[in-house]
Design an enzyme around this catalytic site. Structure first.
Site, short mmCIF file in Angstrom:
data_model
loop_
_atom_site.label_atom_id
_atom_site.label_comp_id
_atom_site.label_asym_id
_atom_site.label_seq_id
_atom_site.Cartn_x
_atom_site.Cartn_y
_atom_site.Cartn_z
N GLU A 89 4.35 -0.20 -0.86
CA GLU A 89 4.69 0.56 0.34
C GLU A 89 3.64 0.39 1.44
OE1 GLU A 89 7.29 4.14 -1.73
OE2 GLU A 89 5.10 4.41 -1.54
N ASP A 122 -4.96 8.10 -2.91
CA ASP A 122 -3.75 7.98 -2.10
C ASP A 122 -4.04 8.55 -0.71
OD1 ASP A 122 -0.80 7.87 -1.38
OD2 ASP A 122 -0.71 7.37 -3.51
N HIS A 154 -1.47 3.38 1.44
CA HIS A 154 -1.77 4.63 0.74
C HIS A 154 -3.28 4.92 0.77
CE1 HIS A 154 2.21 5.66 -0.85
NE2 HIS A 154 2.40 4.36 -1.05
#
Length: 476
Positions: free
Chosen positions: A287, A152, A223
């Site tokens: 995202e 991440d 990420h």
């Protein structure tokens, strides 16, 4: 423990009355690997054959079903595959009352083939002994999948031999969010670590012995700030290097869409599939801010070359490229549900997380779906907003709310998510995960009508077992 306290609830259970006494002479007979596991989990090493485990030709039991009887003649377990024998042994662990087993007849099989938990080790690098323990606790409740979130913005935990800076640089950050993200504070306490490929292979072997498969996740193309910190040429603004991110939340920095960068991720996947044999590899897709692609001439050239409508379609293009690469290894991709809007590659598993409606929409669109909606399965949320609750991203996910979820009957299964931004220690992970993971287990295993009062009664009877195992669960 009460004879009727099994979690998850079996398909059929008949209490016969009476008990089988276990002694120093009690032994186990069966296929070597499963019999050895049974001896270890039940603490039996006698010369006898009172516990008889055997495989039979019975397609009706499916891949994970079993029949179990306990009478004064001993314990008899029959299953079509080794997985069923393993789950029967876990039932015996739960049924055991000191040196006794109650007389019962059980026939059992799962409602869904995928029953799992995501564990985020990218935000905090939890120690390997805890990962082994977590797998053991999943198996106790017949959860068969660990989704290991390895990378991440805040850390890269998977050793990649071709790109050593991913762990030399990307595995370490200079600090972390202090307090809640909304407070806008960070500390200066370094954090880092990673797992070698050898260590992860050993974890995979340990999990397989218990009947748990591990799906790794390398989150892309968002990420990824830790990877860009290690190799700035992966980003869209390489002349402006970035550090491994301290703060929680979503970084605006994403991977560029050059062939070199796609090749980099393919190289990572080549090493990943050599460590993790499970069919599915999760490639992320959640995202992904589009700002950098929208401002990138290279991204616009890629849009034109691929005949896409705009930068928003690049997520689907990206996922298709990686999915095709995984197919060459005989593997399948898994993605988060944002990819549905830009084109899910054929055969890919979609993890519906943004809402129950997203799960249902992905099912209607004909995708293979794992139900993971945040409203019911994000176990990093606190149960309440009370002052005694440890810091959490949000609150209100009570045990009854978890148990109340009803996935569509056609999904692959259901999964509980344990994101770790606010869970820096194994003790906090266990506090958040248990006992709510037991509710996830029952959703995934048990069919028929649901009765929360009955579930809570059975779960309460389970707590002494968790106490003996030293699990730091949240009190009911």
């Amino acid at each position: 423990m009460s004879v009727a306290s099994l979690v998850p609830r079996p398909q059929t259970l008949r209490v016969l009355g009476g008990h089988l006494h276990l002694t120093a002479q009690t032994g186990v007979r069966g296929p070597a690997a499963v019999a050895g596991l049974a001896r270890e989990l039940l603490g039996l090493s006698g010369p006898g054959h009172e516990i008889d485990l055997a495989l039979v030709d019975d397609p009706g039991l499916g891949a994970e079903g079993y029949r179990l009887t306990v009478t004064d003649d001993g314990v008899r377990v029959r299953a079509a595959r080794a997985a069923g024998l393993r789950w029967a042994v876990q039932s015996l662990r739960q049924l055991r009352e000191g040196d006794r087993l109650p007389f019962v007849e059980i026939e059992d099989r799962p409602a869904y083939g995928w029953r799992g938990s995501l564990l985020d080790v990218a935000r905090w690098c939890h120690p390997l002994p805890f990962l082994r323990r977590y797998v053991e606790l999943l198996a106790l409740y017949k959860l068969n999948t660990l989704h290991l979130h390895l990378t991440d913005d805040q850390g890269w935990r998977f050793e990649v031999l071709k790109y050593p800076r991913l762990t030399e640089v990307g595995a370490f950050r200079a600090g972390s969010t202090a307090g809640h993200l909304s407070e806008g504070r960070a500390d200066d306490v370094p954090h880092g670590g990673f797992y070698t490929q050898r260590e992860l292979r050993e974890l995979v072997d340990h999990a397989a012995r218990l009947g748990v498969r591990i799906m790794p996740e390398i989150d892309t193309p968002g990420h990824v700030q830790a990877a860009i910190a290690a190799y700035p040429w992966l980003g869209n603004t390489p002349s402006r290097p970035v550090p491994v991110r301290r703060e929680w939340g979503i970084s605006r920095h994403i991977l560029n869409v050059s062939d070199r960068t796609v090749g980099f991720v393919e190289d990572v996947l080549d090493e990943l599939v050599d460590v993790f044999p499970f069919t599915y590899v999760h490639i992320g897709g959640d995202e992904v801010p589009l700002d950098e692609w929208a401002a990138s001439p290279r991204a616009h050239r890629r849009v034109a070359d691929e005949g896409l409508r705009g930068p928003e379609q690049l997520l689907g293009w990206w996922s298709r490229r990686l999915a095709r690469h995984l197919e060459r290894h005989g593997r399948r991709a898994a993605v988060w549900d944002e990819v549905v809007q830009s084109g899910v590659p054929h055969g890919t598993a979609v993890f519906g997380w943004r809402s129950v409606a997203q799960v249902e929409g992905a099912v209607r669109a004909g995708h293979r779906v794992v139900a993971a909606p945040y409203e019911h399965t994000y176990l990093d949320w606190a149960e309440t907003g009370g002052p005694r609750e440890p810091l959490a991203i949000d609150s209100g996910l009570t045990l009854s709310r978890v148990y109340g979820y009803r996935p569509p009957s056609t999904v692959l299964g259901v999964q509980g998510q344990v994101w770790s931004e606010y869970l820096p220690t194994p003790e906090l992970v266990e506090w958040r995960a248990f006992p709510r993971l037991a509710a996830i287990a029952e959703i995934g295993w048990s069919s028929g009508e649901r009765d929360f009062a009955d579930f809570r009664r059975r779960l309460t009877a389970q707590l002494p077992l968790l106490d003996r195992l030293g699990v730091g669960y949240r009190p009911l």
